[in-house]
Motif scaffolding. Structure first.
Motif, short mmCIF file in Angstrom:
data_model
loop_
_atom_site.label_atom_id
_atom_site.label_comp_id
_atom_site.label_asym_id
_atom_site.label_seq_id
_atom_site.Cartn_x
_atom_site.Cartn_y
_atom_site.Cartn_z
N TYR A 444 0.82 -1.21 0.00
CA TYR A 444 0.00 0.00 0.00
C TYR A 444 0.86 1.26 0.00
CZ TYR A 444 -3.93 -3.03 0.61
OH TYR A 444 -4.87 -4.01 0.41
N GLY A 445 1.86 1.21 -0.88
CA GLY A 445 2.72 2.38 -1.05
C GLY A 445 3.83 2.51 -0.02
N GLN A 446 3.91 1.57 0.94
CA GLN A 446 4.92 1.66 1.99
C GLN A 446 6.03 0.64 1.72
OE1 GLN A 446 4.35 4.29 4.07
NE2 GLN A 446 2.68 4.39 2.59
N PRO A 447 7.31 1.04 1.88
CA PRO A 447 8.42 0.13 1.61
C PRO A 447 8.33 -1.14 2.45
CG PRO A 447 9.21 2.38 1.87
CD PRO A 447 7.77 2.39 2.28
N TYR A 448 8.47 -2.28 1.81
CA TYR A 448 8.29 -3.57 2.46
C TYR A 448 9.43 -3.91 3.41
CZ TYR A 448 6.68 -8.46 2.65
OH TYR A 448 6.19 -9.68 3.05
N LEU A 449 10.61 -3.36 3.15
CA LEU A 449 11.78 -3.74 3.94
C LEU A 449 12.16 -2.68 4.97
CD1 LEU A 449 13.29 -6.41 3.73
CD2 LEU A 449 15.12 -5.23 2.52
N GLN A 450 11.31 -1.67 5.17
CA GLN A 450 11.65 -0.72 6.22
C GLN A 450 11.47 -1.39 7.59
OE1 GLN A 450 9.01 2.61 7.23
NE2 GLN A 450 7.55 1.87 5.71
N PRO A 451 12.26 -0.97 8.58
CA PRO A 451 13.12 0.21 8.65
C PRO A 451 14.57 -0.02 8.22
CG PRO A 451 12.94 -0.77 10.80
CD PRO A 451 12.10 -1.62 9.90
N ILE A 452 14.84 -1.11 7.48
CA ILE A 452 16.19 -1.32 6.97
C ILE A 452 16.39 -0.53 5.69
CG2 ILE A 452 17.81 -3.06 6.15
CD1 ILE A 452 17.20 -3.22 9.13
N ALA A 453 15.42 -0.61 4.79
CA ALA A 453 15.49 0.15 3.53
C ALA A 453 14.09 0.67 3.22
CB ALA A 453 15.99 -0.74 2.40
N PRO A 454 13.87 1.98 3.41
CA PRO A 454 14.80 3.00 3.90
C PRO A 454 15.12 2.83 5.38
CG PRO A 454 12.59 3.91 3.73
CD PRO A 454 12.52 2.54 3.14
N PHE A 455 16.30 3.26 5.74
CA PHE A 455 16.79 3.06 7.09
C PHE A 455 16.15 4.05 8.06
CE2 PHE A 455 19.86 3.79 10.53
CZ PHE A 455 20.03 2.49 10.97
N LYS A 456 15.57 3.52 9.14
CA LYS A 456 14.95 4.34 10.18
C LYS A 456 15.39 3.80 11.53
CE LYS A 456 10.98 5.62 7.36
NZ LYS A 456 9.50 5.66 7.21
#
Length: 495
Positions: A444-456
């Motif tokens: 739904y438009g949100q990165p699947y691998l966060q918080p690694i990519a993008p890093f948070k």
């Protein structure tokens, strides 16, 4: 979905004309019951319902006596819906809506002289008791689960979140099944853009049968061709509630106990409610154990094949000699040996699932032992291969989510083939391709691998380890919540 002209036919004041139209749509419906009565005022009335879906006692107690005593349909009380002693009933103006209500288990009443009908919610409720899901058991925490009724599931969630901010939107999807889907979210936390996107995708579904959560999941995913799940399926109310309070959305589908949580990230599939019911040291240990287990389940057979086929010189001499002796009687290369054992164990696992519950675990354990021992004695596989397959099978069960465990089982075969063709290089290349796919994947438009990519950095405390509860003052960014703060934990004086 485009509406046909028949969908907008209004109910006529003539009961005869209404029944003629209904009979055209309801012909050959042998389970349709029509009760014909006459009111005290001389009006003809038809009561329509599906045999077996309604409670006959409620019809005879709350509807028929009122209709038989009815004298004046023009009275103010009748116009204001203050006649029937039934809590849930409504007026219907469209004939197609009356048909839809009938097949949903409602009782529809048509009165001669009225250009509308009445629909009564008098369904016969036969549901299994609330029990803990067998596939998502935990040791501490709630031991209840969802059931097949969306209304009861909504009530379960309501009983645990006593807030007017919990909102429920109901949609009807499926061209013929006409399934009810409820969208649950916290109004002050959930992101309106994601809510709108979910509602838009559900409304665009044009499919005959929406009988299960998995069907909806495949139809509304961002990338339906990806093997990775972009929704989290659960039968646990506590898991659904925890995600609602993080700003996520929960879909409850009528006729199935499985709910869908969205949006999700990859690491969410390795978390369980028990992680948060124990001390964070133990929760972190269990979380790390699952990630290690998933790595073993995927690459251990592939590494065995790669090392024996291309890189045997890396094996220490003390281990190489017994390994060579174990394989001296095996006539197959490592890839064939591994495929024989892996396919055999997968067949055994699938068979044990479909056996009676009293026989399944016994057949699985005894069959695995007998199969492995017999294969070694016959010289088909080596001892070390049986050990590797056994460890791999156990490691697969460490992953708490069935969908992710299934991905590990399938990926293991792809890794094995790459290892047989290209050695460790093939394993590394497929791993990099998988990571590239995960990085590009969205839910739904949100990165699947966060918080690694993008890093948070602030969300890392709930990925590979589970931080102290006092560190969870902010909600994770995966759902882009409107209210990012969820509390500071215990605020009393520290001793």
């Amino acid at each position: 979905m485009a509406e046909s002209p028949e969908d907008n036919i209004e109910i006529d004041v003539s009961l005869v004309k209404n029944m003629e139209r209904l009979q055209e749509q309801l012909r050959d419906c042998g389970d349709l019951a029509v009760t014909r009565i006459k009111t005290a005022g001389g009006r003809d009335v038809n009561v329509l319902f599906i045999d077996g879906l309604v409670d006959y006692d409620l019809i005879q107690r709350d509807v028929l006596p009122t209709l038989l005593k009815l004298k004046n349909i023009d009275s103010e009380a009748f116009k204001d819906n203050r006649v029937f002693p039934v809590i849930r009933y409504e007026r219907i103006l469209i004939l197609e809506e009356a048909v839809d209500k009938i097949f949903r288990g409602s009782t529809v009443v048509l009165i001669d002289g009225l250009d509308y009908a009445f629909s009564f919610e008098l369904q016969r409720i036969e549901a299994r008791p609330i029990e803990e899901p067998t596939t998502e058991r935990i040791l501490k925490g709630h031991h209840d689960g969802f059931v097949e009724s969306a209304s009861r599931n909504i009530a379960i969630v309501r009983s645990k979140i006593s807030s007017s901010k919990l909102k429920v939107k109901k949609l009807t999807i499926g061209k013929r099944s006409r399934s009810v889907v409820a969208i649950l979210y916290m109004e002050d936390i959930a992101n309106p853009e994601i809510i709108g996107r979910v509602e838009e995708r559900l409304n665009k579904i044009e499919f005959d049968n929406i009988g299960a959560a998995g069907t909806i999941e495949q139809l509304i995913s961002d990338n339906p061709f990806s093997i990775f799940p972009q929704h989290q399926a659960t039968e646990r109310p506590d898991k659904a509630i925890a995600n609602l309070l993080e700003g996520r959305i929960v879909l409850l589908i009528d006729s199935t106990p499985v709910s869908l949580i969205l949006p999700v990230d990859y690491f969410q599939f390795y978390q369980t409610p028990d992680d948060y019911n124990v001390n964070f040291y133990f929760g972190s240990f269990l979380r790390l154990l699952r990630f290690i287990g998933s790595a073993i389940a995927v690459v251990l057979p592939a590494l065995y094949i790669a090392i024996l086929t291309f890189h045997y010189q890396t094996i220490p001499l003390d281990l190489l000699v017994p390994l060579a002796e174990s394989r001296s009687r095996v006539p197959f290369p490592p890839i064939i040996e591994a495929l024989i054992m892996e396919v055999s164990f997968e067949l055994l696992r699938e068979a044990s699932i479909r056996l009676p519950s009293t026989l399944g675990p016994t057949i699985g354990i005894v069959g695995g032992l007998v199969l492995g021992q017999t294969a070694v004695q016959a010289g088909i596989v080596s001892n070390i291969m049986v050990v590797i397959v056994g460890i791999t099978a156990i490691a697969t069960f460490v992953v708490p989510q069935y969908d992710m465990g299934l991905i590990l089982r399938v990926s293991r075969f792809i890794y094995m083939i790459n290892a047989a063709l290209f050695g460790v290089v093939g394993v590394a290349i497929y791993f990099l391709l998988s990571m590239a796919h995960l990085v590009s994947l969205e839910s739904y438009g949100q990165p699947y691998l966060q918080p690694i990519a993008p890093f948070k950095a602030k969300d890392l405390k709930d990925i590979f380890i589970r931080g102290p509860l006092t560190s969870y003052s902010l909600r994770p960014d995966i759902a882009r919540p409107k209210d990012k703060t969820r509390g500071r934990g215990y605020t009393g004086d520290k001793q």
